[in-house]
Enzyme design. Structure first.
Site: not given
Ligand code: GAL
Length: 370
Positions: A125, A198, A335
């Site tokens: 991210h 997110h 997402e």
């Molecule tokens: C999501 C990801 C998860 C986790 C989450 C944040 O987008 O797929 O594995 O990292 O974000 O806790």
């Protein structure tokens, strides 16, 4: 010397067509920068709240089948919590690369780039303090007061990514109760990019203890299987015969235990979208989720090739807005995105952005009641 009063700062933060009461201060970052919350309303009385911090979608009051409204989005009451290491990315825009890049490395034109491995052993991210979720974006409202555009310029090399990137995210609340998110970006050097939002939803109302009774359809015949560090193996596997087969509606809780138990285990997969036609030009259907008790329904539409269905497997009772707590697997994210680790997987659709090109991405979170 320029003196900036709070009112002037709010004014500078938003060249506004919104009524003054629809912009408010949201508290300062540790560096002393003021953040703001913007409220958009539509003709149906639906409201959403947005933050310049992380270009965040922080609240959405959605009517059920009897017109009863509930805020279906996770979020925090304080800027500091959005900046903490345990922010869980509630409603923020993640970038420059949403999802994981293996070992934080990729190569463009023979040059290797190294990113922070903030999700050991991978990059997740967009990285650290300058990830797009952690910076304060500039805000500008549209003349009709229905949209807010957030802009952010990220210098060449920030968080290890090549190219000065100029990004914009526009949120529009339409009168048919849809939140339309439009992303655009340009670069001055060849780079990689994968922006997404997110948002975590619980259609019974954020803070409700489960999403197990929500019924979900995902318009995908295939998904990208991952290794133990959540990096795709490269295969596009069929969902048929697995608990990931949501081509017909299933309750989220029906087969979730087959996906393992404990922190991180459960639904957390990128689906390869079938590009099922929708009634919105240029957009295909990604997913549809209904809370059968309230009837609240979310339909997700996009122009992107994938969607990450994440079932809140890392939640552990974090305290959010109005003192509500967000229990393990009590919220889901959809997402819209390019596939994880695409910079290292040449067979996946390309995430390369060249100078002179404009990155574009549309995601619509459309609400209704059944
Ligand atoms: C999501 C990801 C998860 C986790 C989450 C944040 O987008 O797929 O594995 O990292 O974000 O806790």
């Amino acid at each position: 010397m320029i003196l900036r009063t709070a009112a002037l700062a709010a004014c500078l933060a938003l060249t506004t067509a919104l009524p003054a009461g629809e912009v408010a201060e949201f508290g300062k970052t540790p560096e002393g920068e003021m953040t703001h919350v913007y409220t958009l309303s539509n003709d149906n009385g639906m409201k959403i709240k947005l933050l310049d911090l992380g270009a965040t979608l922080m609240a959405a009051e959605v009517p059920d089948r009897d017109g009863e409204k509930a805020d279906v989005l996770f979020g925090f009451d304080e800027a500091a919590k959005y900046l903490s290491d345990d922010n869980q990315y509630f409603g923020v825009v993640v970038g420059r690369y949403g999802n994981r890049i293996a070992k934080g490395k990729f190569t463009l034109d023979g040059k290797q780039y190294t990113l922070e491995c903030n999700n050991d052993p991978n990059h997740l991210h967009g990285g650290g303090d300058k990830a797009f979720s952690k910076v304060v974006w500039e805000a500008k409202a549209s003349d009709d007061g229905r949209s807010v555009t957030f802009s952010h310029s990220s210098p060449d090399g920030e968080e290890g990514y090549p190219g000065k990137l100029d990004a914009e995210v526009t949120y529009t609340l339409t009168d048919d109760n849809a939140v339309r998110i439009e992303y655009a970006a340009t670069t001055d050097k060849k780079t990689v990019l994968n922006l997404t939002n997110h948002a975590y939803f619980n259609l019974a109302g954020a803070g409700d203890e489960t999403i197990n009774d929500h019924e979900i359809t995902i318009f995908a015949d295939r998904y990208t299987p991952v290794d133990e560090t959540l990096i795709p193996t490269g295969e596009l596997a069929e969902v048929a015969g697995t608990p990931l087969d949501f081509r017909t509606p299933h309750q989220i809780g029906e087969r979730v235990d087959l996906m393992g138990e404990g922190e991180g285990a459960g639904y957390d997969h990128n689906f390869v979208l079938n590009k099922t036609a929708s009634d919105r030009p240029g957009l295909h259907k990604a997913a549809k989720v209904t809370d059968q008790d309230s009837g609240r329904t979310l339909t997700v539409l996009t122009d992107q090739p994938g969607v990450q269905f994440y079932g809140g497997n890392f939640l552990k009772g974090q305290t959010g807005k109005d003192g509500k707590t967000y229990a393990y697997r009590s919220g889901f994210c959809l997402e819209t995105q390019h596939y994880p680790d695409s910079p290292n997987q040449p067979q996946f659709p390309s995430v390369v952005l060249n100078p002179g090109e404009t990155y574009k991405h549309v995601c619509v979170y459309a609400f209704s009641a059944e």
